[in-house]
Design a protein around this motif. Structure first.
Motif, mmCIF file in Angstrom:
data_model
loop_
_atom_site.group_PDB
_atom_site.id
_atom_site.type_symbol
_atom_site.label_atom_id
_atom_site.label_comp_id
_atom_site.label_asym_id
_atom_site.label_seq_id
_atom_site.Cartn_x
_atom_site.Cartn_y
_atom_site.Cartn_z
ATOM 1 N N ALA A 340 -4.114 27.630 -20.272
ATOM 2 C CA ALA A 340 -5.469 27.160 -20.571
ATOM 3 C C ALA A 340 -6.033 26.365 -19.399
ATOM 4 O O ALA A 340 -7.216 26.503 -19.044
ATOM 5 N N THR A 344 -9.257 27.621 -17.404
ATOM 6 C CA THR A 344 -10.407 26.711 -17.409
ATOM 7 C C THR A 344 -10.835 26.372 -15.989
ATOM 8 O O THR A 344 -12.032 26.301 -15.681
ATOM 9 N N ALA A 351 -15.372 28.980 -19.790
ATOM 10 C CA ALA A 351 -14.053 28.925 -20.421
ATOM 11 C C ALA A 351 -14.107 29.115 -21.931
ATOM 12 O O ALA A 351 -13.240 29.771 -22.507
ATOM 13 N N ASN A 352 -15.088 28.540 -22.583
ATOM 14 C CA ASN A 352 -15.166 28.693 -24.042
ATOM 15 C C ASN A 352 -16.156 29.773 -24.453
ATOM 16 O O ASN A 352 -16.604 29.807 -25.597
ATOM 17 N N LYS A 353 -16.492 30.660 -23.498
ATOM 18 C CA LYS A 353 -17.396 31.771 -23.790
ATOM 19 C C LYS A 353 -16.721 33.134 -23.584
ATOM 20 O O LYS A 353 -16.966 34.076 -24.347
ATOM 21 N N ARG A 396 -7.371 25.590 -33.426
ATOM 22 C CA ARG A 396 -7.311 25.502 -31.967
ATOM 23 C C ARG A 396 -6.589 24.230 -31.510
ATOM 24 O O ARG A 396 -6.826 23.137 -32.011
ATOM 25 N N CYS A 400 -6.346 23.519 -25.417
ATOM 26 C CA CYS A 400 -6.568 24.937 -25.077
ATOM 27 C C CYS A 400 -8.010 25.304 -25.408
ATOM 28 O O CYS A 400 -8.283 26.012 -26.385
ATOM 29 N N ASP A 401 -8.943 24.798 -24.623
ATOM 30 C CA ASP A 401 -10.374 24.990 -24.899
ATOM 31 C C ASP A 401 -10.831 26.341 -24.373
ATOM 32 O O ASP A 401 -11.566 26.456 -23.398
ATOM 33 N N LEU A 402 -10.357 27.387 -25.033
ATOM 34 C CA LEU A 402 -10.701 28.759 -24.668
ATOM 35 C C LEU A 402 -11.321 29.464 -25.864
ATOM 36 O O LEU A 402 -11.175 29.024 -27.003
ATOM 37 N N ASN A 403 -11.977 30.587 -25.603
ATOM 38 C CA ASN A 403 -12.626 31.357 -26.666
ATOM 39 C C ASN A 403 -11.624 32.326 -27.278
ATOM 40 O O ASN A 403 -11.626 33.516 -27.005
#
Length: 436
Positions: A340, A344, A351-353, A396, A400-403
């Protein structure tokens, strides 16, 4: 010289989700897990009784697909000098060739080759039963002094051929009369991407017209399983939670062991068009990167970020053009945190898209075999125009700030995806592929 375009014309896989493309695709689309209670090992002796076993693969000649009579005789004769890793790799390659519509005589042997990734292959303990027994002294203790005279003669002369990591590429080349470039790569989980990238570059620079790129591996093995439980962050326990691989989820316990192999037929665009082949995708870029800290510990976030940047540069695309990332997604805390962080760093505000899927949630860690099986999963998803969700993902992990999607989502068939895998030692490989 302008690099030649490299396309994919055939796929073959052996995995916990079956040994044909239809069953594999159906399992992904329906959200069916291939992780079950272990049958091939005494599960009661292990910290966890769960694994992703390729149960449909028995090593029988029928598992190699519709093979001609001459090849059938050759493969059957050599099965005794192939361990299970090698057998799965050869079967995946034969199935990929069949899927591509290629047969012996359809290609120039000296312009055709094989590049395979693999784990190091471990001997089964029973290979040394007689040799060890012959070296026991009167007290029942092993005596090294007896090994040369008493032990070695009890070992099968062709023993080593069953476990050499270059043998998948050797067998596939011999069975299919491919006399061109031949290479073997052993970088643990990064092996698949490295092998696929090397195959792409070999064709692009004009050294071959056709290459089978594959990888094979296992963590389900009498000796390797013990090593995995001693060395790797495994999801332990006897409850159902121990049988779930939950990448990036707050409640994940660790990776789940598995086994499998995958293979792709790569051709130059001109070669594929000349024979009227159906093109399944185009390999646009490749990369491999290693990250190390000053204290010699692996710096996986840097390796991942660099691999992603290089593969996009090689493919001539920006981060915003990535349709989805097929992540390493091991399901172990530190591994997921490192991944992650690396993604990122590369993606920034995207990252979160950018959609991220972790297919190990369906079948566990196949070792070197996982990367190409995952590429095949993405190609099949594009054909279905539906990207499967990460199985079991519910909560989540804040780190781990992912989509990460838990539900299937519609995608186009012609988008660019990136497949990423890395080793515990800090080696990361990435492949960029455009669907059709």
């Amino acid at each position: 010289m302008q690099p030649r375009r490299v396309v994919i014309t055939g796929m073959g896989q052996i995995s916990p989700l079956g040994i044909d493309l239809d069953s594999f695709s159906s399992a992904l689309q329906s959200g069916t897990s291939g992780i079950r209670k272990i049958e091939s090992l005494p599960a009661e002796a292990l910290p966890s009784p769960y694994a992703g076993e390729a149960r449909e693969f028995t090593g029988n000649i029928a598992d190699f697909g519709e093979v001609g009579k001459e090849q059938t005789r050759s493969i059957r004769k050599n099965l005794k000098v192939m361990c299970r890793d090698i057998q799965m790799g050869v079967a995946a390659a034969q199935r990929a060739l069949q899927h591509s519509g290629l047969a012996m005589g359809d290609y120039d042997p000296v312009r055709s080759g094989v590049i395979f990734g693999s784990d190091y292959m471990m001997t089964l303990p029973e290979e040394f039963d007689k040799a060890t027994a012959a070296c026991l002294n009167d007290e029942g203790e092993f005596s090294f002094e007896k090994w040369a005279e008493k032990g070695l003669p009890e070992i099968t002369p062709l023993w080593l051929l069953k476990y050499l990591p270059n043998m998948p590429a050797s067998h596939v080349a011999i069975f299919n009369d491919m006399r061109g470039p031949n290479n073997s790569i052993t970088l643990r989980e990064a092996s698949a991407g490295a092998a696929l990238g090397e195959a792409m570059m070999t064709i692009a620079r004009g050294h071959a017209d056709l290459i089978i790129a594959g990888s094979t591996g296992t963590r389900v093995h009498e000796t390797r399983t013990v090593h995995s439980f001693l060395q790797d962050p495994i999801a332990e326990g006897t409850d159902e939670g121990a049988g779930q691989c939950l990448p990036f989820d707050l409640n994940r316990r660790g990776m789940v062991i598995g086994e499998g192999a995958g293979a792709l037929v790569l051709e130059s665009l001109e070669h594929a068009e000349a024979r009227g082949a159906k093109i399944l995708g185009e390999v646009l870029g490749q990369s491999i990167s290693t990250g190390w800290n000053a204290d010699r510990s692996p710096d996986r976030p840097t390796a991942i970020a660099n691999a992603m940047a290089i593969v996009c540069r090689d493919a001539g695309i920006g981060a915003g053009e990535i349709q989805h990332i097929n992540s390493h997604g091991l399901g172990a805390k530190q591994s997921d945190w490192d991944e992650a962080a690396g993604l990122t760093k590369f993606l920034g505000e995207l990252a979160n898209k950018t959609p991220v899927v972790a297919m190990k949630s369906y079948f566990g860690n196949l070792g070197a075999g996982g990367g190409i099986v995952e590429v095949i999963g993405s190609l099949l998803a594009q054909q279905q125009k539906m990207l499967p969700g990460t199985l079991g993902f519910t909560t989540r992990d804040p780190k781990c700030d992912l989509n990460i999607g838990c539900e299937p989502q519609e995608i186009s068939s012609d988008g660019v995806f990136v497949s990423l895998n890395f080793s515990p030692q800090g080696q990361a490989s990435a492949i960029a592929i455009r669907g059709v």
